[in-house]
Design a protein around this motif. Structure first.
Motif, PDB file in Angstrom:
ATOM      1  N   LYS A 118       0.816  -1.213   0.000  1.00  0.00           N
ATOM      2  CA  LYS A 118       0.000   0.000   0.000  1.00  0.00           C
ATOM      3  C   LYS A 118       0.858   1.276   0.000  1.00  0.00           C
ATOM      4  O   LYS A 118       0.480   2.287  -0.586  1.00  0.00           O
ATOM      5  CB  LYS A 118      -0.921  -0.004   1.225  1.00  0.00           C
ATOM      6  N   ILE A 119       2.016   1.234   0.665  1.00  0.00           N
ATOM      7  CA  ILE A 119       2.865   2.428   0.704  1.00  0.00           C
ATOM      8  C   ILE A 119       3.332   2.797  -0.698  1.00  0.00           C
ATOM      9  O   ILE A 119       3.402   3.979  -1.054  1.00  0.00           O
ATOM     10  CB  ILE A 119       4.065   2.207   1.656  1.00  0.00           C
ATOM     11  N   GLU A 120       3.623   1.807  -1.500  1.00  0.00           N
ATOM     12  CA  GLU A 120       4.042   2.051  -2.879  1.00  0.00           C
ATOM     13  C   GLU A 120       2.859   2.436  -3.754  1.00  0.00           C
ATOM     14  O   GLU A 120       2.942   3.361  -4.575  1.00  0.00           O
ATOM     15  CB  GLU A 120       4.725   0.799  -3.431  1.00  0.00           C
ATOM     16  N   LEU A 121       1.743   1.741  -3.594  1.00  0.00           N
ATOM     17  CA  LEU A 121       0.562   1.991  -4.419  1.00  0.00           C
ATOM     18  C   LEU A 121      -0.064   3.355  -4.156  1.00  0.00           C
ATOM     19  O   LEU A 121      -0.668   3.953  -5.046  1.00  0.00           O
ATOM     20  CB  LEU A 121      -0.483   0.893  -4.172  1.00  0.00           C
ATOM     21  N   MET A 122       0.059   3.836  -2.921  1.00  0.00           N
ATOM     22  CA  MET A 122      -0.568   5.115  -2.548  1.00  0.00           C
ATOM     23  C   MET A 122       0.354   6.311  -2.793  1.00  0.00           C
ATOM     24  O   MET A 122       0.128   7.390  -2.242  1.00  0.00           O
ATOM     25  CB  MET A 122      -0.989   5.082  -1.080  1.00  0.00           C
ATOM     26  N   ASN A 123       1.370   6.158  -3.599  1.00  0.00           N
ATOM     27  CA  ASN A 123       2.277   7.259  -3.921  1.00  0.00           C
ATOM     28  C   ASN A 123       1.474   8.468  -4.424  1.00  0.00           C
ATOM     29  O   ASN A 123       0.675   8.350  -5.350  1.00  0.00           O
ATOM     30  CB  ASN A 123       3.274   6.811  -4.996  1.00  0.00           C
ATOM     31  N   GLY A 124       1.681   9.616  -3.805  1.00  0.00           N
ATOM     32  CA  GLY A 124       0.928  10.813  -4.163  1.00  0.00           C
ATOM     33  C   GLY A 124      -0.396  10.945  -3.443  1.00  0.00           C
ATOM     34  O   GLY A 124      -1.106  11.935  -3.612  1.00  0.00           O
ATOM     35  N   GLY A 125      -0.731   9.928  -2.633  1.00  0.00           N
ATOM     36  CA  GLY A 125      -2.003   9.962  -1.926  1.00  0.00           C
ATOM     37  C   GLY A 125      -1.843   9.794  -0.434  1.00  0.00           C
ATOM     38  O   GLY A 125      -0.844  10.228   0.155  1.00  0.00           O
TER      39      GLY A 125
END
Length: 463
Positions: free
Chosen positions: A234-241
């Motif tokens: 999730k830390i990678e997927l939520m980049n910018g969020g």
């Protein structure tokens, strides 16, 4: 709205000291259906900007009285809805970069190409349309996730949300289960500059502890049996969020240290990999206690407690803000009526008094679920006391606890409370067909906590 319709409504201003350029460009743009005005120098251009309020301004850089960069510097803060396109016959990369940093949308070199002008206009129109559509969706979303209530506690909560939405530091949201911590986290995200970015959540209380690291940081292909491809966390997927980590005190201490390292350095490694990755994600975390107390209880590492202790807020339980119950009832009634395509039901005065007396141990989540039950179980548009009781609301006079207490079946308050809890859980589990997840949601408890209660009371669950 179609692109053609949007373009025909555009107002365009040309600021250029060369008369032939102003005339040819103005005539061409008018032929395309735009409303056009022109100015021969910087000072007069600034005056026209005030009165005309154009959507797009083509601004020459090299002009005698005031150059285009100076005009741009003054105009951008005063006209945020105007898109500026710089034009120049002596442009350099340095000038283009500088104008972009000031706030210009684009840079076009002379001699001007009408095709390039048309392309620039199309791009601006498309971008503005996307922004307007996105802002409309965000405004609609913000209304549906509104933090309802005018109590002092909720006003303080909204103030904290506003403050934290403006910065990028990790935030700890304290509060009881069902009080609205997740809603506060969503408000922080959708009121922040990251609103158009992704939002996701991880609940450390419901995930097996050995999977929390994989959910957060991901796992490399072949690290474990059955992992035949790399999985991003999730830390990678939520980049910018924004990533919401619920019940962070349930996270293993070793993993908390890895989270601290990521917060401080912005770098992480997938499980089973030695490669360092980066991610620009904003973290919001929730607990049921303060960082200081969790540290003292050994639930948070000293480093994580220190970080979270610097930026924390509390969502008060519903029992501390009973004056918000009426507003919440109206809010949830509107949602339920819309979802069920029915009229909003009217609750009698005595019914509201009964609801105000209730302690709502499951907080706002319990109230929301209860209103949904009322709409499902009450066919009439008028809801009275007996309808509320039929939907599951009880007052002190009708509880099993008071009856048991009168018969003196229990010697201590603890025994009486335990027996009531056991009977209550058995009843609710039966109502939900033995489904523990549905029961936990219905009564406003975390599933893992409900499992512990079932085990402690020796309740047999049969599906």
């Amino acid at each position: 709205m179609e692109l053609h319709a949007q373009k025909n409504k555009l107002k365009i201003l040309i600021i250029d000291d060369e008369s032939p350029i102003r005339e040819v460009l103005s005539e061409s743009l008018r032929d395309d259906g735009y409303e056009v005005m022109a100015a021969a120098d910087g000072p007069s251009g600034l005056e026209v900007l005030k009165s005309f309020q154009p959507d797009i301004c083509f601004l020459d850089i090299w002009m005698p009285k005031m150059d285009g960069l100076e005009v741009l510097t003054q105009a951008v803060p005063l006209h945020p809805n105007t898109s500026f396109v710089m034009i120049s016959g002596h442009g350099t990369i340095e000038t283009a970069v500088k104008s972009t940093k000031i706030g210009a949308w684009d840079f076009i070199e002379k001699p001007l190409s009408l095709d390039k002008i048309s392309i620039a206009i199309d791009h601006i129109v498309r971008l503005k349309g996307e922004r307007e559509e996105k802002n409309a969706l965000l405004n609609k979303l913000r209304k549906t996730i509104a933090l309802v209530g005018e109590s002092a506690g909720m006003q303080k909560t909204r103030e904290s949300v506003t403050v934290f939405a403006k910065n990028n530091v990790p935030v700890l949201i304290e509060g009881e289960v069902g009080s609205g911590r997740e809603l506060a986290a969503q408000n922080i995200h959708f009121m922040s500059p990251r609103a158009s970015g992704p939002f996701a959540e991880i609940n450390c209380c419901t995930l097996p502890q050995d999977l929390i690291e994989i959910e957060l940081f991901g796992i490399e292909k072949g690290t474990l049996p059955g992992i035949d491809k790399t999985r991003r966390g999730k830390i990678e997927l939520m980049n910018g969020g924004t990533l919401l980590i619920e019940e962070v005190d349930e996270m293993p201490l070793v993993l908390q240290e890895k989270l601290v390292a990521f917060i401080r350095q912005g770098k992480f490694k997938r499980f089973g990999s030695s490669d360092e990755l980066t991610s620009d994600v904003r973290l919001v975390l929730t607990t049921t206690a303060s960082a200081a107390k969790l540290k003292a209880d050994g639930k948070l590492t000293a480093d994580l407690a220190q970080i979270l202790g610097q930026s924390s807020m509390t969502v008060p339980p519903l029992r501390e803000r009973p004056e918000d119950i009426y507003s919440l009832v109206v809010h949830f009634s509107d949602i339920a009526a819309k979802q069920m395509a029915s009229l909003r039901k009217t609750i009698s005065e005595q019914g509201m008094k009964l609801m105000l007396k209730h302690s709502w141990p499951g907080n706002v989540r319990e109230l929301k679920n209860f209103i949904e039950r009322v709409y499902i179980l009450t066919p009439s548009d008028f809801v009275d006391v007996h309808d509320l009781r039929f939907a599951g609301l009880v007052d002190k006079k009708s509880t099993a606890v008071s009856s048991s207490a009168e018969n003196s079946e229990f010697s201590t308050f603890r025994e009486a409370r335990a027996e009531f809890e056991k009977e209550f859980l058995i009843k609710k589990i039966q109502e939900n067909g033995g489904n523990i997840s549905k029961t936990a949601e219905a009564i406003g408890l975390e599933r893992s906590y409900l499992h512990r209660k079932i085990k402690a009371y020796g309740i047999e669950v049969s599906l």
